[in-house]
Design a protein around this motif. Structure first.
Motif, PDB file in Angstrom:
ATOM      1  N   LYS A  92       1.109  -1.522  -0.240  1.00 52.96           N
ATOM      2  CA  LYS A  92       0.171  -0.041  -0.141  1.00 52.96           C
ATOM      3  C   LYS A  92       1.319   1.352  -0.217  1.00 52.96           C
ATOM      4  O   LYS A  92       0.543   3.285  -0.035  1.00 52.96           O
ATOM      5  N   TYR A  93       1.798   1.180   0.400  1.00 52.23           N
ATOM      6  CA  TYR A  93       2.914   2.090   0.114  1.00 52.23           C
ATOM      7  C   TYR A  93       3.864   2.197  -0.626  1.00 52.23           C
ATOM      8  O   TYR A  93       4.104   3.702  -0.671  1.00 52.23           O
ATOM      9  N   ALA A  94       3.879   1.026  -1.717  1.00 53.49           N
ATOM     10  CA  ALA A  94       4.555   1.004  -3.164  1.00 53.49           C
ATOM     11  C   ALA A  94       4.587   2.696  -3.795  1.00 53.49           C
ATOM     12  O   ALA A  94       5.473   3.350  -4.077  1.00 53.49           O
ATOM     13  N   ALA A  95       2.958   2.664  -4.298  1.00 54.97           N
ATOM     14  CA  ALA A  95       2.781   3.270  -5.320  1.00 54.97           C
ATOM     15  C   ALA A  95       2.999   4.680  -4.675  1.00 54.97           C
ATOM     16  O   ALA A  95       3.166   5.787  -5.068  1.00 54.97           O
ATOM     17  N   LEU A  96       3.239   5.267  -3.365  1.00 50.21           N
ATOM     18  CA  LEU A  96       3.351   6.567  -2.541  1.00 50.21           C
ATOM     19  C   LEU A  96       4.431   7.058  -3.099  1.00 50.21           C
ATOM     20  O   LEU A  96       5.261   7.838  -3.274  1.00 50.21           O
ATOM     21  N   ALA A  97       5.523   5.466  -3.037  1.00 47.81           N
ATOM     22  CA  ALA A  97       6.684   5.627  -2.942  1.00 47.81           C
ATOM     23  C   ALA A  97       8.115   6.117  -4.437  1.00 47.81           C
ATOM     24  O   ALA A  97       8.573   5.829  -4.042  1.00 47.81           O
ATOM     25  N   LYS A  98       6.808   5.438  -4.983  1.00 45.68           N
ATOM     26  CA  LYS A  98       7.132   5.313  -6.662  1.00 45.68           C
ATOM     27  C   LYS A  98       8.256   4.727  -7.069  1.00 45.68           C
ATOM     28  O   LYS A  98       9.119   4.433  -7.803  1.00 45.68           O
ATOM     29  N   VAL A  99       7.445   3.309  -6.465  1.00 45.45           N
ATOM     30  CA  VAL A  99       8.836   2.559  -6.801  1.00 45.45           C
ATOM     31  C   VAL A  99       7.738   0.996  -7.147  1.00 45.45           C
ATOM     32  O   VAL A  99       6.249   1.157  -7.197  1.00 45.45           O
ATOM     33  N   THR A 100       8.444   0.532  -7.385  1.00 48.50           N
ATOM     34  CA  THR A 100       7.852  -1.317  -8.177  1.00 48.50           C
ATOM     35  C   THR A 100       8.096  -2.119  -7.137  1.00 48.50           C
ATOM     36  O   THR A 100       9.501  -2.538  -7.155  1.00 48.50           O
ATOM     37  N   ILE A 101       6.963  -3.405  -7.061  1.00 51.70           N
ATOM     38  CA  ILE A 101       7.151  -4.293  -6.277  1.00 51.70           C
ATOM     39  C   ILE A 101       6.939  -5.707  -6.835  1.00 51.70           C
ATOM     40  O   ILE A 101       5.035  -5.675  -7.258  1.00 51.70           O
ATOM     41  N   GLU A 102       8.227  -6.136  -7.628  1.00 50.79           N
ATOM     42  CA  GLU A 102       7.244  -7.591  -8.028  1.00 50.79           C
ATOM     43  C   GLU A 102       7.454  -8.819  -8.154  1.00 50.79           C
ATOM     44  O   GLU A 102       8.661  -9.181  -7.338  1.00 50.79           O
ATOM     45  N   GLU A 103       7.032  -9.565  -8.478  1.00 54.37           N
ATOM     46  CA  GLU A 103       7.709 -11.822  -8.027  1.00 54.37           C
ATOM     47  C   GLU A 103       7.983 -10.982  -9.213  1.00 54.37           C
ATOM     48  O   GLU A 103       7.942 -11.596 -10.343  1.00 54.37           O
TER      49      GLU A 103
END
Length: 259
Positions: A92-103
């Motif tokens: 939920k914090y990733a979009a605000l921090a402008k990062v991508t989390i991917e498996e």
């Protein structure tokens, strides 16, 4: 010689490996150091360390992580059963921090011995984790059985989330390698600092050596904890047990603490 002892002996003499039920996620930022800056704010440890943790605001563990920094990308490894907990805790914090989390499709193998396999590796208490697309590079190594791997992980003080602990207050887990008390804000920081500076954890994850495994850990006849993983150790010539116990500064009945 029984099969487990034979395999254990081989593991002490030559490189071996064990495929692990873990997943690998990649965190990448849209700006330089974006991934590291993001994870510094949502995890317990520093980015240059190989072990980390995600906590809730009460200081309880969500997911224990192994981590590797590769340029501006950070790879996070953890037990696959905690995939959804991982995503719900920091996604939920990733979009605000402008990062991508991917498996990623990478597979996780623990390598014992001096074989150097793979470019993306994470040092461990015993051997290292190698993140590979598959087992092709491991063709010349013997894969350990579950029984032999359990002995090696317990002799080397490697508890498993979901087996030996889960969502405990983190300082109870006795993992100083996953802790930083000098970094900035992160979820659970106030609780961690308060317990660390003013109190002590109510329980502690310990290893105990026994001649014979009891039904429960006791001190002066009073139960103080439940045994999780256990095995016979060829190294110590006794049984080893993991247990999360109270009164951990007092000797246990019939056993001795193993650091």
């Amino acid at each position: 010689m029984d099969n487990t002892l034979e395999e254990y002996t081989i593991a002490l003499m030559q490189p071996t490996y064990k495929g692990l039920p873990k997943v690998v996620f990649k965190v990448s930022g849209k700006v330089p150091n974006g991934a590291a800056d993001f994870l510094n704010k949502v995890t317990f440890n520093d980015m240059q360390k190989t072990k980390n943790a995600i906590l809730d605001r009460f200081g309880k563990l969500m997911v224990i992580l192994d981590q590797a920094v590769h340029g501006d990308e950070i790879f996070l490894v953890f037990e696959n059963q905690f995939r959804e907990k991982f995503l719900s805790s920091i996604g939920k914090y990733a979009a605000l921090a402008k990062v991508t989390i991917e498996e990623t499709p990478l597979k996780v193998y623990r390598i014992f011995g001096d074989a150097k396999i793979g470019k993306l590796t994470i040092p461990q208490k015993a051997g290292y984790l190698s993140l590979l697309p598959g087992p092709l590079l491991l063709a010349n190594l013997k894969e350990l059985s579950e029984d032999t791997y359990k002995i090696l992980r317990m002799e080397n003080n490697i508890p498993l989330q979901g087996v030996d602990f889960d969502q405990q207050m983190f300082l109870e887990l006795n993992m100083p390698e996953a802790v930083s008390f000098s970094k900035g804000c992160y979820p659970g920081q106030e609780v961690m600092a308060r317990v660390h500076n003013l109190s002590r954890p109510a329980r502690k994850l310990v290893r105990i050596l026994y001649e014979k495994i009891p039904q429960a850990v006791t001190i002066n006849g009073t139960p103080v904890g439940t045994i999780t993983s256990q095995c016979y150790s060829y190294k110590y010539k006794k049984f080893i047990a993991f247990a999360l116990i109270t009164n951990y500064d007092v000797p246990v009945d019939g056993g001795e603490y193993l650091k």
